[in-house]
Design a protein around this motif. Structure first.
Motif, mmCIF file in Angstrom:
data_model
loop_
_atom_site.group_PDB
_atom_site.id
_atom_site.type_symbol
_atom_site.label_atom_id
_atom_site.label_comp_id
_atom_site.label_asym_id
_atom_site.label_seq_id
_atom_site.Cartn_x
_atom_site.Cartn_y
_atom_site.Cartn_z
ATOM 1 N N UNK A 17 -7.780 5.326 -0.708
ATOM 2 C CA UNK A 17 -7.423 6.658 -1.180
ATOM 3 C C UNK A 17 -8.539 7.368 -1.940
ATOM 4 N N UNK A 18 -9.477 6.599 -2.522
ATOM 5 C CA UNK A 18 -10.567 7.257 -3.240
ATOM 6 C C UNK A 18 -11.833 6.416 -3.172
ATOM 7 N N UNK A 19 -12.966 7.099 -3.415
ATOM 8 C CA UNK A 19 -14.278 6.449 -3.322
ATOM 9 C C UNK A 19 -14.626 5.777 -4.648
ATOM 10 N N UNK A 20 -13.820 4.800 -5.036
ATOM 11 C CA UNK A 20 -14.115 4.045 -6.262
ATOM 12 C C UNK A 20 -15.205 3.022 -5.936
ATOM 13 N N UNK A 21 -15.653 2.292 -6.961
ATOM 14 C CA UNK A 21 -16.598 1.204 -6.716
ATOM 15 C C UNK A 21 -15.969 0.244 -5.708
ATOM 16 N N UNK A 22 -16.811 -0.365 -4.863
ATOM 17 C CA UNK A 22 -16.286 -1.251 -3.817
ATOM 18 C C UNK A 22 -15.427 -2.368 -4.406
ATOM 19 N N UNK A 23 -15.791 -2.884 -5.567
ATOM 20 C CA UNK A 23 -14.996 -3.946 -6.184
ATOM 21 C C UNK A 23 -13.557 -3.519 -6.414
ATOM 22 N N UNK A 24 -13.373 -2.266 -6.852
ATOM 23 C CA UNK A 24 -12.016 -1.755 -7.080
ATOM 24 C C UNK A 24 -11.279 -1.578 -5.749
ATOM 25 N N UNK A 25 -12.000 -1.148 -4.712
ATOM 26 C CA UNK A 25 -11.359 -0.974 -3.408
ATOM 27 C C UNK A 25 -10.940 -2.338 -2.843
ATOM 28 N N UNK A 26 -11.775 -3.352 -3.051
ATOM 29 C CA UNK A 26 -11.437 -4.714 -2.602
ATOM 30 C C UNK A 26 -10.203 -5.212 -3.355
ATOM 31 N N UNK A 27 -10.170 -4.992 -4.671
ATOM 32 C CA UNK A 27 -9.005 -5.437 -5.453
ATOM 33 C C UNK A 27 -7.730 -4.723 -5.017
ATOM 34 N N UNK A 28 -7.847 -3.456 -4.650
ATOM 35 C CA UNK A 28 -6.676 -2.716 -4.165
ATOM 36 C C UNK A 28 -6.165 -3.340 -2.866
ATOM 37 N N UNK A 29 -7.082 -3.700 -1.957
ATOM 38 C CA UNK A 29 -6.680 -4.350 -0.708
ATOM 39 C C UNK A 29 -6.007 -5.683 -1.012
ATOM 40 N N UNK A 30 -6.608 -6.438 -1.925
ATOM 41 C CA UNK A 30 -6.041 -7.737 -2.315
ATOM 42 C C UNK A 30 -4.614 -7.581 -2.834
ATOM 43 N N UNK A 31 -4.423 -6.614 -3.722
ATOM 44 C CA UNK A 31 -3.114 -6.362 -4.320
ATOM 45 C C UNK A 31 -2.079 -6.023 -3.247
ATOM 46 N N UNK A 32 -2.501 -5.303 -2.212
ATOM 47 C CA UNK A 32 -1.591 -4.897 -1.142
ATOM 48 C C UNK A 32 -1.471 -5.969 -0.048
ATOM 49 N N UNK A 33 -2.197 -7.079 -0.185
ATOM 50 C CA UNK A 33 -2.112 -8.154 0.802
ATOM 51 C C UNK A 33 -2.859 -7.850 2.092
ATOM 52 N N UNK A 34 -3.842 -6.945 2.043
ATOM 53 C CA UNK A 34 -4.626 -6.582 3.231
ATOM 54 C C UNK A 34 -5.822 -7.526 3.289
ATOM 55 N N UNK A 35 -5.960 -8.321 4.375
ATOM 56 C CA UNK A 35 -6.976 -9.381 4.378
ATOM 57 C C UNK A 35 -8.427 -8.942 4.599
ATOM 58 N N UNK A 36 -8.644 -7.773 5.224
ATOM 59 C CA UNK A 36 -10.015 -7.364 5.542
ATOM 60 C C UNK A 36 -10.347 -6.011 4.928
ATOM 61 N N UNK A 37 -11.603 -5.875 4.467
ATOM 62 C CA UNK A 37 -12.118 -4.585 4.001
ATOM 63 C C UNK A 37 -13.323 -4.241 4.868
ATOM 64 N N UNK A 38 -13.333 -3.006 5.370
ATOM 65 C CA UNK A 38 -14.408 -2.520 6.243
ATOM 66 C C UNK A 38 -15.315 -1.600 5.427
ATOM 67 N N UNK A 39 -16.617 -1.874 5.449
ATOM 68 C CA UNK A 39 -17.602 -1.027 4.776
ATOM 69 C C UNK A 39 -18.355 -0.252 5.852
ATOM 70 N N UNK A 40 -18.160 1.080 5.916
ATOM 71 C CA UNK A 40 -18.808 1.862 6.968
ATOM 72 C C UNK A 40 -20.333 1.774 6.876
#
Length: 114
Positions: A50-73
């Motif tokens: 939803x927002x361009x936060x630091x990648x660490x925060x985006x990874x933690x958001x995915x973790x919290x939601x149970x999403x196993x993969x994060x894609x970095x364009x």
């Protein structure tokens, strides 16, 4: 649904998304949207951060939601790197060909463990 609310079946993860596409900056959100569209066109459930936060925060958001993969364009079109946040493995990938492992592609529902 009643089956899930009564815990007769348990989903393998809370979110149907298998990938969260990171957003490098709001100026580059279109690149993340292109990656997500390419993945969705090939049947890979994903969402764009939803927002361009630091990648660490985006990874933690995915973790919290149970999403196993994060894609970095990456720098061009649908390329980039994809990280399995469970193992920490990160590989170069192309949204036109990359697929998650078959067991991660869809949420599975199973009876609860006794």
């Amino acid at each position: 649904s009643l089956i899930l609310s009564e815990r007769l079946l348990v989903p393998s993860r809370p979110s149907p998304s298998v990938v969260m596409v990171a957003v490098t900056s709001e100026d580059e959100r279109a690149a993340s949207d292109r990656v997500a569209a390419a993945l969705r066109n090939r049947g890979v459930n994903c969402e764009v951060a939803p927002s361009a936060q630091k990648f660490g925060k985006q990874i933690r958001m995915a973790e919290k939601r149970g999403i196993p993969f994060v894609w970095f364009p990456g720098d061009n079109q649908e390329s980039g790197q994809v990280k399995d946040i469970r193992s920490g493995d990160q590989i170069e990938a192309d949204a036109m060909s990359w697929l998650p492992p078959k067991e991660d592609l869809l949420v599975r529902v199973t009876p609860p463990k006794a």
